[in-house]
Design a protein around this motif. Sequence first.
Motif, short mmCIF file in Angstrom:
data_model
loop_
_atom_site.label_atom_id
_atom_site.label_comp_id
_atom_site.label_asym_id
_atom_site.label_seq_id
_atom_site.Cartn_x
_atom_site.Cartn_y
_atom_site.Cartn_z
N ILE A 1 0.86 -1.18 0.00
CA ILE A 1 0.00 0.00 0.00
C ILE A 1 0.90 1.23 0.00
O ILE A 1 2.00 1.21 0.56
CB ILE A 1 -0.95 0.00 1.22
N GLN B 1 -2.38 6.12 -0.88
CA GLN B 1 -3.59 5.33 -0.65
C GLN B 1 -4.06 5.43 0.79
O GLN B 1 -5.27 5.49 1.06
CB GLN B 1 -3.33 3.88 -1.04
N LYS C 1 -7.75 4.30 2.08
CA LYS C 1 -7.75 2.90 1.66
C LYS C 1 -7.17 1.97 2.72
O LYS C 1 -7.15 0.75 2.55
CB LYS C 1 -6.92 2.74 0.37
N TYR D 1 -7.53 -2.50 3.63
CA TYR D 1 -6.27 -3.18 3.32
C TYR D 1 -5.67 -3.81 4.58
O TYR D 1 -5.29 -4.99 4.57
CB TYR D 1 -5.28 -2.20 2.71
#
Length: 632
Positions: free
Chosen positions: A110, A114, A119, A123
């Motif tokens: 990641i 992000q 995000k 994740y």
Amino acid sequence: MLRASGEWWVDVGAEISSLQQRCLAWRTDKHASLAQLVLKIPACHARRITDLGSSKYYRDPASHLVGASGFRITPGVQAEGEFEAQYVQAYTTDKALTYALDNGKVSKYITAGQLLNGKGEAYISGLYDVYRQGADQNFSTARIELRVPIEHAANVLVDVDLDELRRCLLSFPRWVWWGTKAWRAQACKFTDDWQRGGPTDLRMTDSALYLTAGLAWLLNGIHSTPDTGPSARELMNAILPRVRRSEVEPHQLPFPISLYEDEEMMDDEDEDEDYEEVGGAFITRSAADAEDATQLESLARGRSLVPCVPYGLFFLRPLRSGVPVPRLVAKNITMSDKAVRFLFGKSKTDILMHFRSSQVSIPRDSTRLHNRTHQELMDAPDPAEGSSFILETNGHELDPPLRDDGSDIVMSDEDSRDDPLGTGLDNQMERCFRQFFRDVIKLVPNRRHARDGTYCAIPRDQLENTTIATFQNANLCDIFNDVQWLVATGEEWKQCFDHLWPAKGVKKEGTVQNYGNAAYYKLWEAMTERMTDDTAKAARKSLWELFNTLEWAPNALCDRIWATRSKDPRFKHTTGISKGTPAPQVLMRNRRPTWTPRLPRRLLVSFYPIAHVCVSTGTIGSVHPPISINSL
């Protein structure tokens, strides 16, 4: 013959595993011994090619542990040994769980950008689940590989002193190895959640941005070699603890740094070799983040303070306390615009404009359910788990799939295995019944406006775990944050059941909501089409008996599972909201619900700072399991 046709090289490897299914890792302080053992070279050459300052030696820390790491070595002429090894690598196999070839990367990763865009929650939750699964099911092995000319392939790694090899290894219980990964991922998640909930202006401060980038760097380094490219080195200087150059030990350095002010990092031998030549025995790696490899010289040269890893495990420098957005205690530390752009994918100005543009409209509430999508059908339960239904014992069964009588179509055993309902009536009834509870909860309505959340109080990541116990719980605040309820009459309760579990051949009419997205409802229709009338009646009778063990059910109507408005004045809001305000309607089977919160909100909030301290200061505290490292 092969040798005569050109230069042929073979990778020969050995894998070491634990009979107790423990997780193995290579000892960092034994890299020289391991190189000497497998290459059969003098100790002086082994120490030289495994020196941290060597340009031919790359160290790969495992699970953020400084003392446990693999390596990659290009030995050179003087250290290639009798097997003429051109390349040596030692690593562990735990990376298989996170392998994902994408965009030049070979494992899950990641970016800081992000994380900045929200995000991180999904994740990191997925990463945590993988690590927890590893603790239950996976042990890791240690591997050593040599690239040698083909004529030596049969002899390399054959005559190895096993006792000496064991001394080069560390052995961990699975729950320690994978648990350490899981808890570090969870600590990063808590910090990311804390940052995401703060004001934009505070998130845009340099020390807060450096923390965001540091979290991405830490997360990727749990299961992969930590990035040590030019931008990552600037980042490490900003996020890791720093000590005086004269006080740091070489093994505490996160990347090669001169410990003397006037010392230049020199190659360890002056050989006329071009390791970048395509078509040779190997190609050395480029910078981990694909930046210009010529910039890989130490950015710490000339500074009195250098980044280090003093605790044997990667930890960030302390976080500033008493602030709404977590940020590092980092005075007078800056990163270049080039590094910021590389880590976040855009300049700091562009990051600010991105945040401002996202605030032009009110963002969608992240807790809203995806209740307008088709729900996924769960797998049939393991028959060994048993079933709540005993229809087959009473002679009932599902009819075989419909087929024509053509001679070219013959029912085979393979066709039977391909039948989606082929596991039997009782097993499929159990599947449908379990699916019902999951679907009903996942279809709970959202509030009208996108900025408002769902009426469901169960976290989205726990909805898959919904069982009959949720519907046998009369304390409705465990399930909803607002709800309308009514103690149903016997007739109303039976009518609700008939809408949710219609008799064979009964179809919905007109426009319907929820039913078309419910996987259980489509499965129930498919099953009733393969039931005789008597079997369908027996199946509904069994369902009705189980339905009468529930404390509540949605006020299902003929056209929808969930109703939110009603002219019936008997519906009450448990939360005290005035009548007429929309909220999901439920029927109570025979008693009033309760509304008793399980845990004071202040206790829920106070947990988060504990996890933040774990990330920043290295204080493991009560949220970490004890870690032990034993010899194999």
